[in-house]
Design a protein around this motif. Sequence first.
Motif, PDB file in Angstrom:
ATOM      1  N   THR A  41       0.772  -1.034   0.184  1.00 22.46           N
ATOM      2  CA  THR A  41      -0.036   0.260  -0.138  1.00 22.46           C
ATOM      3  C   THR A  41       0.863   1.262  -0.302  1.00 22.46           C
ATOM      4  N   SER A  71      -7.967  -0.237  -6.230  1.00 24.36           N
ATOM      5  CA  SER A  71      -7.653  -0.282  -5.241  1.00 24.36           C
ATOM      6  C   SER A  71      -7.335   0.924  -4.283  1.00 24.36           C
ATOM      7  N   GLN A  73      -7.735   3.897  -1.921  1.00 28.24           N
ATOM      8  CA  GLN A  73      -8.986   4.653  -1.101  1.00 28.24           C
ATOM      9  C   GLN A  73      -8.950   5.728  -0.511  1.00 28.24           C
ATOM     10  N   ASP A  75      -8.814   8.933   2.949  1.00 28.33           N
ATOM     11  CA  ASP A  75      -8.697   8.792   3.908  1.00 28.33           C
ATOM     12  C   ASP A  75      -9.869   9.241   4.794  1.00 28.33           C
ATOM     13  N   ALA A 112      -4.934   9.756   1.322  1.00 24.85           N
ATOM     14  CA  ALA A 112      -5.820   8.437   0.287  1.00 24.85           C
ATOM     15  C   ALA A 112      -4.856   7.438  -0.164  1.00 24.85           C
TER      16      ALA A 112
END
Length: 691
Positions: A41, A71, A73, A75, A112
């Motif tokens: 990540t 994948s 995302q 925050d 992110a």
Amino acid sequence: MNRLISRFAICLLLLCIGIGAKAANVITISSTEGAPGDEVTVSIGMENTDAISSLQVSIPLDENLTLIENSGQLDSRCGSHALTVGVKDGVLNIFVYSLSMTAITGNSGEVANFKLKLGSQPTTIALTPSKTVLTNTAGQTVDASANSGEVTIRCPKAQYSTMEIDFGEVPIRSSYERTVTVQNVGNADLTITGLLFSDVNVFSSTTNLPLIVEPGASRELNITYASVERGIISKTLKVECNSISKLNTIALKAQPFAVNELHMQPASGISDEEVTVRMTMNNMDAISGYQVEFDLPTQFEYVDGSFALSSRKQDHVGMATLNDNKLRIIAYSATDKPLTGDDGEIGSFKVKLVGRYGTMLTPTKTVLSATINNKVENVVSAVYGGNITISSPQISCNSSLGFGAVSVTEACEQTFTIRNYGNAPLTISRVTFDSEVLSVKEALPLIVPSWGNTTVTVVYSSVEQKAFEATMNIYSNDPDQRLKTVAVSGSRFAPNYLTFTTPEIYGVDNLRIEVAANTYDAISALQFDVVYPSDQYNPFDGDYSLEPRATGMTVTARQMNDNTLRFFCYYLGGNNIAAGSGKLMTLKLSPKSTVPAGNYGISISNIKMGTAEMADKYAGTNMVSNFTVKDVLPGDVNGDGAVDTQDAIQIVRYYLGKNPTGFNASVADVNSDGNIDTQDAIQIIRTYLNK
């Protein structure tokens, strides 16, 4: 829906071309690491002083990194925002935006994140934004900077110095070692846990396992091959390790063979002699027969019938043939029995050495026969020639021998030196002449050691009075000069000599030339020239006296010039001067006046001594005879160098007419009255008595 798309496009346009005020806004890309194939990540963080409503970050993506679809995302700072993450043309693009221009909450923290799948190569890849755009809530672009991150793919990777080891052609029954260098080009420890050979009967390793190879370091793997039997070997070595690379199999090759070698052993000898040449063989196979051929160099002559098998034979037979200087040797067993043993002589033959220099003797063809897998094969693996050394003599001597002129009364002999500059004894087998009167004293043959010399005595036996020339032929074992010729010359002569002496005299005396002869032949005539001091003495007027050896000889003289007289002495009645030695005559020249005291000389030349056959037999040369003229003492009539009573007695005897011997009348007139009488004698006595 169309309205939503339009608003999104407007936001994108504002992100790209908006103009904002300067502020401190920093985008930070996180760093991460993992093993090949891992999903890691990566987060996007932001420190901002402006109210940021949207951001765009573009990062060129290495081929060893793959974006995990969906994948991305957001925050919690982006509760009312949308996120788009995608890859186009190798560039990763991250968009965080709000259609309502709502600000991202807070001033610090993650915005992110997304996931990347790691590739298979050990490497560290920089995540450096190529483009960073921040937009405030007014739709204006604000100043922004970015901090790069990196992704490290951690794994070991083995790289080998070679992927194939070829031991090549190697003899069986021996072990051979090679090494392979393995380098860890990865960024994690490489661990080698096993070396798996496809044939553990012939291949092995002494390398201690497990073997740890640090990143960037190298280690060596030892590989041992123990050859057992002939053939072609093609095996493999698999290196068990944690390398990410799958290329960990090394090919192993070899061509083992049996060692069956023929060796020609070195030999040495002397030119013209025979030497034995030996053939040896070291073998791993059972050799039942052989064939060896030679093109014999000119330095070697095969000795017919000299080939012989060695003690390694069983029921073997052998033969040797010579055809056009090609020597062929064959040995075989009718029952196919092998030669015994595995090393040593298998046969020999003899050659006669020719010339001065040796050379290598190497077979042009070699066959070593053995039965392999029920098939007769030539199993020779190597052939080695042998150096045959020839030692030879080298004759050296003068090309001529001169006796000079030798009297017939003397032995006519001359020594002649023969040298040997070679490295073998020189044999003088014969010495001959093309003249019967020449010979050598020494018994032949003569042996001259290497770098030595010898002397022969050459004898000329004739006493004939003449010059002679001949050729001496010396036969030796010098391979380059079997015959050495020497020119011989000289002459024989009769020892017929004349000698001339001139006794010491007073200045008033006649110059006396006493002539003597030492003759071998009977001499019937003489001739000679006398050069005399003509300023002191008169020419010859026939005044001479003969000795008994020259009785009957006539002596005449001719004045050749002012100071040279040529004398002719001969017999009219057929007599001659007999062979022998002694005085012949005395020639006299009168003084012109009293000759001053001093040393004088006469020279004699153009001397001839003739025989009855009109042959000149004089053997001597021109000569010079010196004489001394003494001071005259008045009254020393007897010439003894003193004036005393003996001189007085001689004067009285002369006065009385007794004619005393040796009386010198020129010094007798002591009182200078012009007379020689008793008054002169009285004067001498008075002087003698000091009166």
